[in-house]
Enzyme design. Structure first.
Site, PDB file in Angstrom:
ATOM      1  CB  SER A  45      19.785   3.017  16.808  1.00 32.88           C
ATOM      2  OG  SER A  45      19.570   4.059  15.878  1.00 32.88           O
ATOM      3  CB  THR A  67      16.183   1.450  19.829  1.00 29.64           C
ATOM      4  OG1 THR A  67      17.330   0.768  20.384  1.00 29.64           O
ATOM      5  CG2 THR A  67      16.471   2.933  19.730  1.00 29.64           C
ATOM      6  CG  ASP A 147      10.351 -14.557  12.159  1.00 27.56           C
ATOM      7  OD1 ASP A 147       9.993 -13.463  12.638  1.00 27.56           O
ATOM      8  OD2 ASP A 147      11.295 -15.246  12.612  1.00 27.56           O
ATOM      9  NE  ARG A 209      19.324  -0.745  13.224  1.00 29.91           N
ATOM     10  CZ  ARG A 209      18.264  -0.265  13.863  1.00 29.91           C
ATOM     11  NH1 ARG A 209      17.169   0.085  13.186  1.00 29.91           N
ATOM     12  NH2 ARG A 209      18.263  -0.141  15.195  1.00 29.91           N
ATOM     13  CG  ASP A 233      12.391   5.082   7.950  1.00 28.34           C
ATOM     14  OD1 ASP A 233      12.593   4.459   9.018  1.00 28.34           O
ATOM     15  OD2 ASP A 233      12.361   6.326   7.874  1.00 28.34           O
ATOM     16  CD  GLU A 238      20.068   5.097   8.676  1.00 26.20           C
ATOM     17  OE1 GLU A 238      20.123   5.389   9.884  1.00 26.20           O
ATOM     18  OE2 GLU A 238      19.189   4.374   8.194  1.00 26.20           O
ATOM     19  CG  HIS A 255      16.610   5.041  11.042  1.00 30.40           C
ATOM     20  ND1 HIS A 255      17.774   4.319  11.150  1.00 30.40           N
ATOM     21  CD2 HIS A 255      15.722   4.423  11.851  1.00 30.40           C
ATOM     22  CE1 HIS A 255      17.592   3.313  11.995  1.00 30.40           C
ATOM     23  NE2 HIS A 255      16.351   3.360  12.442  1.00 30.40           N
ATOM     24  N   GLY A 258       9.870   4.618  13.210  1.00 29.09           N
ATOM     25  CA  GLY A 258       9.485   4.377  14.605  1.00 29.09           C
ATOM     26  C   GLY A 258       9.346   5.645  15.422  1.00 29.09           C
ATOM     27  CE1 TYR A 259      13.678   8.110  15.919  1.00 29.52           C
ATOM     28  CE2 TYR A 259      13.773  10.398  15.229  1.00 29.52           C
ATOM     29  CZ  TYR A 259      14.383   9.280  15.756  1.00 29.52           C
ATOM     30  OH  TYR A 259      15.703   9.333  16.101  1.00 29.52           O
TER      31      TYR A 259
HETATM   32  N1  LIG Z   1      13.025   2.334  10.958  1.00 30.30           N
HETATM   33  C1  LIG Z   1      12.760   2.397  12.248  1.00 30.30           C
HETATM   34  O1  LIG Z   1      12.519   3.479  12.818  1.00 30.30           O
HETATM   35  C2  LIG Z   1      12.707   1.115  13.057  1.00 30.30           C
HETATM   36  C3  LIG Z   1      11.827   1.026  14.138  1.00 30.30           C
HETATM   37  C4  LIG Z   1      11.763  -0.184  14.853  1.00 30.30           C
HETATM   38  C5  LIG Z   1      12.587  -1.246  14.496  1.00 30.30           C
HETATM   39  N2  LIG Z   1      13.473  -1.091  13.470  1.00 30.30           N
HETATM   40  C6  LIG Z   1      14.336  -2.206  13.086  1.00 30.30           C
HETATM   41  O2  LIG Z   1      13.487  -3.320  12.780  1.00 30.30           O
HETATM   42  C7  LIG Z   1      13.967  -4.473  13.453  1.00 30.30           C
HETATM   43  C8  LIG Z   1      12.797  -5.346  13.853  1.00 30.30           C
HETATM   44  O3  LIG Z   1      12.068  -4.668  14.854  1.00 30.30           O
HETATM   45  P1  LIG Z   1      11.000  -5.511  15.697  1.00 30.30           P
HETATM   46  O4  LIG Z   1      10.494  -4.648  16.798  1.00 30.30           O
HETATM   47  O5  LIG Z   1      10.006  -6.124  14.774  1.00 30.30           O
HETATM   48  O6  LIG Z   1      11.931  -6.646  16.322  1.00 30.30           O
HETATM   49  P2  LIG Z   1      11.520  -8.130  16.756  1.00 30.30           P
HETATM   50  O7  LIG Z   1      12.720  -8.690  17.410  1.00 30.30           O
HETATM   51  O8  LIG Z   1      10.215  -8.109  17.458  1.00 30.30           O
HETATM   52  O9  LIG Z   1      11.248  -8.887  15.357  1.00 30.30           O
HETATM   53  C9  LIG Z   1      12.292  -9.229  14.489  1.00 30.30           C
HETATM   54  C10 LIG Z   1      11.899 -10.566  13.860  1.00 30.30           C
HETATM   55  O10 LIG Z   1      12.823 -10.900  12.835  1.00 30.30           O
HETATM   56  C11 LIG Z   1      12.996 -12.298  12.849  1.00 30.30           C
HETATM   57  N3  LIG Z   1      14.202 -12.674  12.122  1.00 30.30           N
HETATM   58  C12 LIG Z   1      15.481 -12.664  12.566  1.00 30.30           C
HETATM   59  N4  LIG Z   1      16.301 -13.074  11.580  1.00 30.30           N
HETATM   60  C13 LIG Z   1      15.522 -13.333  10.488  1.00 30.30           C
HETATM   61  C14 LIG Z   1      15.775 -13.764   9.173  1.00 30.30           C
HETATM   62  N5  LIG Z   1      17.011 -14.040   8.769  1.00 30.30           N
HETATM   63  N6  LIG Z   1      14.729 -13.903   8.303  1.00 30.30           N
HETATM   64  C15 LIG Z   1      13.469 -13.620   8.715  1.00 30.30           C
HETATM   65  N7  LIG Z   1      13.145 -13.222   9.977  1.00 30.30           N
HETATM   66  C16 LIG Z   1      14.180 -13.080  10.840  1.00 30.30           C
HETATM   67  C17 LIG Z   1      13.031 -12.646  14.330  1.00 30.30           C
HETATM   68  O11 LIG Z   1      12.753 -14.015  14.538  1.00 30.30           O
HETATM   69  C18 LIG Z   1      11.942 -11.725  14.868  1.00 30.30           C
HETATM   70  O12 LIG Z   1      10.693 -12.368  14.924  1.00 30.30           O
HETATM   71  C19 LIG Z   1      14.757  -3.959  14.646  1.00 30.30           C
HETATM   72  O13 LIG Z   1      15.788  -4.849  15.022  1.00 30.30           O
HETATM   73  C20 LIG Z   1      15.313  -2.634  14.146  1.00 30.30           C
HETATM   74  O14 LIG Z   1      16.582  -2.860  13.559  1.00 30.30           O
HETATM   75  C21 LIG Z   1      13.546   0.046  12.744  1.00 30.30           C
HETATM   76  O1  LIG Z   2      15.802   0.100  16.521  1.00 32.86           O
HETATM   77  C1  LIG Z   2      14.870   0.869  16.615  1.00 32.86           C
HETATM   78  O2  LIG Z   2      14.041   0.849  17.583  1.00 32.86           O
HETATM   79  C2  LIG Z   2      14.608   1.882  15.557  1.00 32.86           C
HETATM   80  O3  LIG Z   2      15.503   1.772  14.481  1.00 32.86           O
HETATM   81  C3  LIG Z   2      14.604   3.290  16.115  1.00 32.86           C
HETATM   82  O4  LIG Z   2      13.710   4.052  15.378  1.00 32.86           O
HETATM   83  C4  LIG Z   2      15.951   3.886  16.041  1.00 32.86           C
HETATM   84  O5  LIG Z   2      15.797   5.280  16.209  1.00 32.86           O
HETATM   85  P1  LIG Z   2      17.109   6.060  16.692  1.00 32.86           P
HETATM   86  O6  LIG Z   2      17.596   5.261  17.855  1.00 32.86           O
HETATM   87  O7  LIG Z   2      18.062   5.993  15.532  1.00 32.86           O
HETATM   88  O8  LIG Z   2      16.682   7.435  17.054  1.00 32.86           O
END
Ligand SMILES: NC(=O)c1ccc[n+]([C@@H]2O[C@H](COP(=O)([O-])OP(=O)(O)OC[C@H]3O[C@@H](n4cnc5c(N)ncnc54)[C@H](O)[C@@H]3O)[C@@H](O)[C@H]2O)c1
Ligand SMILES: O=C(O)[C@H](O)[C@H](O)COP(=O)(O)O
Length: 375
Positions: A45, A67, A147, A209, A233, A238, A255, A258-259
């Protein structure tokens, strides 16, 4: 063929080495210069796959991001060049669900509170939100889902409005993509007004995010209401989050929700599958071939299963306290945020640990939380 990739992607040689020459760079350092000869670009990302980069990559035939989030990719610019791309949905869902569970168990232990019976609002019920909800339900928490896109699409689960779940929640956990336009934008979804409506003693978890929550408003609120507890997280700005917000957070990490080792390998492997299909190659090697043996593969418990035991076993797999301490130490150093992410500790997923019980069958709770329950 030449693959240009983020250096923070494990086992690339093992997975892609037979296909191409692989050139690795720091993810934030991949720009037009690095992609000039690239046939394939594999990122995470932190690489902005923007118009300038795409224009410079004249040979580019495929872009993959290991990601789920793809807010760093200009998908319209790729479409204009008819360059196929893929993300890796679900690759890190279990890792995020386990991060949230471990953080909640850790904070509950610090505050001497029981999670059972508490109401958890999950905002975004996709891969990571559902993984979090499953584990919270296994702990006996009441889970409310918000959602609107899934609700509109006919998902049969029970959904509530954002304001309804925020009003009812003891704990709020954010799992939405960063979307700045369209019907359901999420930029500052939790703005000052909504943050101010959180219940007394509420906890806020953000592992999606940073920009989904107004960080300035959150800091002001936390300073006025120390009863609120923060598990963060992800951060606005960032790799330079607001140090004051880190300081007042109960649990702060760079962040890395997911690691897990498995999640990062799984993301790469999912892209290998897509690329192999695009190149008309046969099936790729089984994912399990790339996963190393866990350093701690099993544990046997004789104590009664309670929240404290669950917290100890969860931290045996992921020592979130050490992560938090390291983050606070390294953040003050130039590049500390990224250095901790790059050198991320060997965190495994719960499934890598087999849990047995002396003298009795292990309760199903262990598998409901994601562990490998001894048969
Ligand atoms: N911190 C980390 O390391 C990490 C890891 C994985 C994902 N993420 C972040 O988390 C997000 C979600 O990951 P995921 O795998 O669950 O994705 P996903 O696409 O499976 O789920 C996201 C959900 O959010 C819903 N959504 C969209 N807009 C919305 C709103 N306004 N209100 C409520 N729900 C809404 C969507 O309908 C979907 O079901 C990713 O896009 C990424 O930015 C961060
Ligand atoms: O979007 C994702 O899958 C997560 O935010 C993921 O952990 C991002 O990790 P990065 O790409 O910043 O290493």
């Amino acid at each position: 063929m030449i693959i240009v990739a983020d250096e923070n992607m494990p086992a690339l040689d093992a997975m892609f080495g037979h296909l191409a020459e692989i050139r690795c760079y720091p993810g934030r350092g991949i720009g037009p210069e690095q992609v000039r000869d690239a046939d394939v670009l594999l990122v995470r990302s932190v690489t902005q796959v923007n118009q300038a980069l795409i224009d410079a990559a004249e040979k580019l035939k495929f872009v993959g991001t290991a990601t789920i989030g793809f807010d760093h990719i200009d998908v319209a610019a790729l479409a204009a060049r008819e360059i196929p791309w893929s993300n890796a949905p679900g690759c890190n869902a279990e890792a995020v669900g386990e991060y949230v569970l471990t953080a909640l168990l850790t904070l509950a232990q610090r505050l001497s509170v029981s999670l059972e019976g508490k109401t958890l609002a999950v905002i975004g019920a996709g891969n990571t939100g559902s993984a979090t909800a499953r584990r919270a339900q296994a702990l006996g928490m009441q889970v409310l889902l918000c959602d609107p896109p899934l609700q509109a699409a006919g998902d049969p689960r029970q959904f509530e409005s954002l304001d309804a779940v925020l009003a009812a929640a003891d704990i709020v956990s954010c799992h939405v993509p960063l979307v700045r336009d369209g019907a359901h934008p999420t930029w500052h979804l939790l703005d000052e007004t909504r943050l101010n409506g959180l219940k007394p003693d509420a906890w806020l978890v953000n592992a999606c995010r940073g920009e989904v929550v107004d960080n300035r408003a959150l800091l002001a609120l936390k300073q006025a209401r120390p009863d609120l507890k923060l598990i963060l997280d992800v951060w606005e700005g960032e790799p330079s989050p607001m140090a004051e917000l880190v300081e007042v957070s109960e649990i702060a990490t760079p962040h890395i929700a997911g690691y897990s080792v498995e999640a990062k390998l799984r993301g790469n492997w999912m892209l290998l599958e897509v690329l192999a299909k695009q190149l008309g190659l046969g099936p790729v090697a089984e994912f399990s071939r790339f996963v190393p043996e866990a350093e701690i593969a099993s544990v046997r418990v004789s104590a009664a299963v309670n929240q404290s035991l669950l917290a100890r076993v969860a931290r045996l797999v992921y020592d979130i306290d050490s992560e938090d301490r390291r983050f606070r130490q390294w953040l003050a150093q130039p590049g500390g945020f990224d250095r901790q992410r790059k050198a991320h500790l060997n965190r495994r997923e719960f499934l890598s640990l087999t849990v047995g019980h002396s003298g009795q069958a292990a309760p199903d709770l262990w598998s409901e939380l994601g562990f490998n329950k001894e048969r």
